[in-house]
Design an enzyme around this catalytic site. Structure first.
Site, PDB file in Angstrom:
ATOM      1  N   GLU A  46      57.069  53.403  84.448  1.00 22.79           N
ATOM      2  CA  GLU A  46      56.696  54.539  83.549  1.00 22.79           C
ATOM      3  C   GLU A  46      56.781  54.301  82.191  1.00 22.79           C
ATOM      4  OE1 GLU A  46      58.369  59.174  83.794  1.00 22.79           O
ATOM      5  OE2 GLU A  46      59.711  57.459  83.612  1.00 22.79           O
TER       6      GLU A  46
ATOM      7  N   CYS B 151      57.615  63.497  82.418  1.00 27.40           N
ATOM      8  CA  CYS B 151      57.833  63.068  83.822  1.00 27.40           C
ATOM      9  C   CYS B 151      56.597  63.188  84.626  1.00 27.40           C
ATOM     10  CB  CYS B 151      59.212  63.128  84.231  1.00 27.40           C
ATOM     11  SG  CYS B 151      60.588  62.642  83.396  1.00 27.40           S
TER      12      CYS B 151
ATOM     13  N   LYS C 276      75.274  68.837  77.669  1.00 29.10           N
ATOM     14  CA  LYS C 276      74.961  67.599  76.750  1.00 29.10           C
ATOM     15  C   LYS C 276      73.664  67.388  76.493  1.00 29.10           C
ATOM     16  CE  LYS C 276      74.243  63.182  76.778  1.00 29.10           C
ATOM     17  NZ  LYS C 276      73.686  63.197  75.599  1.00 29.10           N
TER      18      LYS C 276
END
Length: 453
Positions: free
Chosen positions: A356, A263, A154
């Site tokens: 973050e 990330c 996906k």
């Protein structure tokens, strides 16, 4: 049938409209994968390797097309997008070496022979984020297919186009129907069904910590395996004995690459206090020199953010009270632009140091000595990546062992190689991708004893 518009983040123009897969269609795809798995798992190792090499060659032959799709869909710079398509090719070539090297053990026992096998899990669900749509997809499906599993993938709703094309290239290369399927759809529909469908034996997810925790909890109900990569708040630690000019010149590219939507972004720069002011002096021209603009231009180094909503979230970290040291440039006109921004937080509790950002905002803070640097670097729930700048090899090793992160680089910001392990400590995730043992994460170890008495 639900549809979604794919928008170019550099122009805000609609690229295409796609139909999203329903629950029933997801179930049908999983059932196709389950049926195809019965044959795929017994394909001779050499034949499976050849098919993966043909898949890699098909990616290479269409590398420019894939890169241009990513520029239009994700706003990646063309140079980055070419690297990303090349990474898919390279991961597939690396994975093609796995089937013939998926070795078990012969274990000495009394009264017979004991051997182990690495058996494929079955159907693997891979859920891909929008920040690096091609590489992160390949890190999941490459070793999973090599180990004899079938894959349902996906892509992110915002960036499905390259994944769809990769699914087509797999078929063109001869990968059998049902072995690798791409299902564009909502996470709450397709991704959730990967978690709840009993035929999906493992879920690979890259994304937010919050969603990762929900996926892990859902998989636990079926004792379903997971690999999770859930973000980071990485530190770039600069000691006084480092090559300050090089450390400052490269620091922007350690955090502003892909507009900070990474990330592994070194979004906290920790600088030894004795050289703090000098480092900032060197950093300013490097930040102002980052070329932000049309991602299709060969000279561009940073493109737009993925969406207006994400730009608003990034902007929320720079409040009126935030001390901004300096910023870079951004284009005028349409597009989800945000300039490279350097801030100087007043306290360790500031959001910009603890959460973050996932955008081109970096915080610079001083530290006193090795122990202080390690303490600050570890003062986060994350532990994915980071950099250490020093000319003292002993210090590099000591600090590397002290920092709680899965991927560290010394005098470099290079964290990811397809032939070395990748993954995080703490809430940055669970498990490892890539590297020599990547396929083992998609297998069960079976022990067989054969009596000879």
């Amino acid at each position: 049938m639900t549809t979604t518009q794919v928008v170019n983040p550099a122009t805000e123009q609609v690229v295409t409209t796609l139909e999203l897969v329903s629950v029933a269609e997801t179930d049908a795809a999983i059932e196709r994968a389950q049926r195809a798995g019965a044959d795929w798992r017994v394909v001779a190792p050499g034949d499976r390797a050849r098919l993966l090499r043909r898949f890699a060659e098909a990616v290479d032959a269409n590398l420019e097309q894939l890169a241009q799709l990513e520029v239009a869909n994700a706003g990646h710079t063309i140079c980055n997008a070419r690297w990303e398509a090349g990474n898919v090719r390279d991961v597939l070539h690396f994975a093609a070496g796995i089937p013939e090297r998926l070795l078990g053990n012969q274990i000495p026992v009394a009264g017979g022979v004991d051997i182990t096998f690495h058996e494929p899990l079955g159907v693997v669900g891979v859920i891909v984020p929008w920040n690096f749509p091609m590489p992160i997809a390949a890190w999941g499906f490459g070793p999973a297919l090599a180990a004899g599993n079938t894959v349902v993938l996906k892509p992110a709703e915002l960036t499905p186009l390259t994944a769809i094309r990769l699914g087509e290239l797999a078929l063109e290369a001869g990968v059998p129907e049902g072995v690798f399927q791409v299902l564009p759809g909502k996470g709450s529909v397709v991704g959730q069904r990967f978690v709840t469908h009993p035929a999906v034996r493992k879920v690979v997810f890259t994304g937010s910590t919050e969603v990762g925790k929900e996926i892990m909890a859902g998989c636990a109900r079926q004792v379903k395996r997971v690999t999770l990569e859930l973000g980071g708040k990485s530190a770039n630690i600069v000691f006084a004995d480092a090559d300050l000019e090089r450390a400052a010149a490269t620091a922007p590219y350690g955090v502003f690459d892909n507009a900070g939507q990474d990330c592994c972004a070194r979004s906290r720069i920790l600088v030894q206090r004795s050289v703090f002011d000098r480092f900032l002096e060197l950093l300013e021209p490097a930040v102002r020199g980052v070329r932000v603009g049309d991602p299709a231009a060969e000279s561009t180094e940073m493109g737009p953010l993925i969406s207006a909503a994400h730009r608003a979230r990034v902007a929320s970290f720079v409040e009126p009270s935030t001390k901004v040291a300096f910023t870079g440039t951004q284009p005028d006109g349409p597009g989800f632009w945000y300039p490279p921004t350097v801030v100087l937080p007043d306290a360790q509790s500031d959001r910009v140091l603890t959460e973050e950002v996932f955008g081109p905002v970096v915080a610079v803070v001083p530290f006193e000595d090795e122990a202080d640097a390690v303490r600050i670097a570890n003062d986060t729930e994350y532990g994915l990546s980071g950099s250490i700048w020093t000319n003292d090899v002993g210090r590099a090793l000591r600090v590397s062992r002290g920092v709680e992160a899965g991927n560290l680089s010394v005098n470099s910001h290079s964290s990811v190689r397809y032939w070395t392990p990748f993954g995080g400590f703490k809430q940055s995730g669970l498990g490892r991708e890539l590297g020599p043992d990547a396929a083992l994460a998609f297998t069960e170890t079976k022990n067989v004893f054969i009596a000879t008495d």
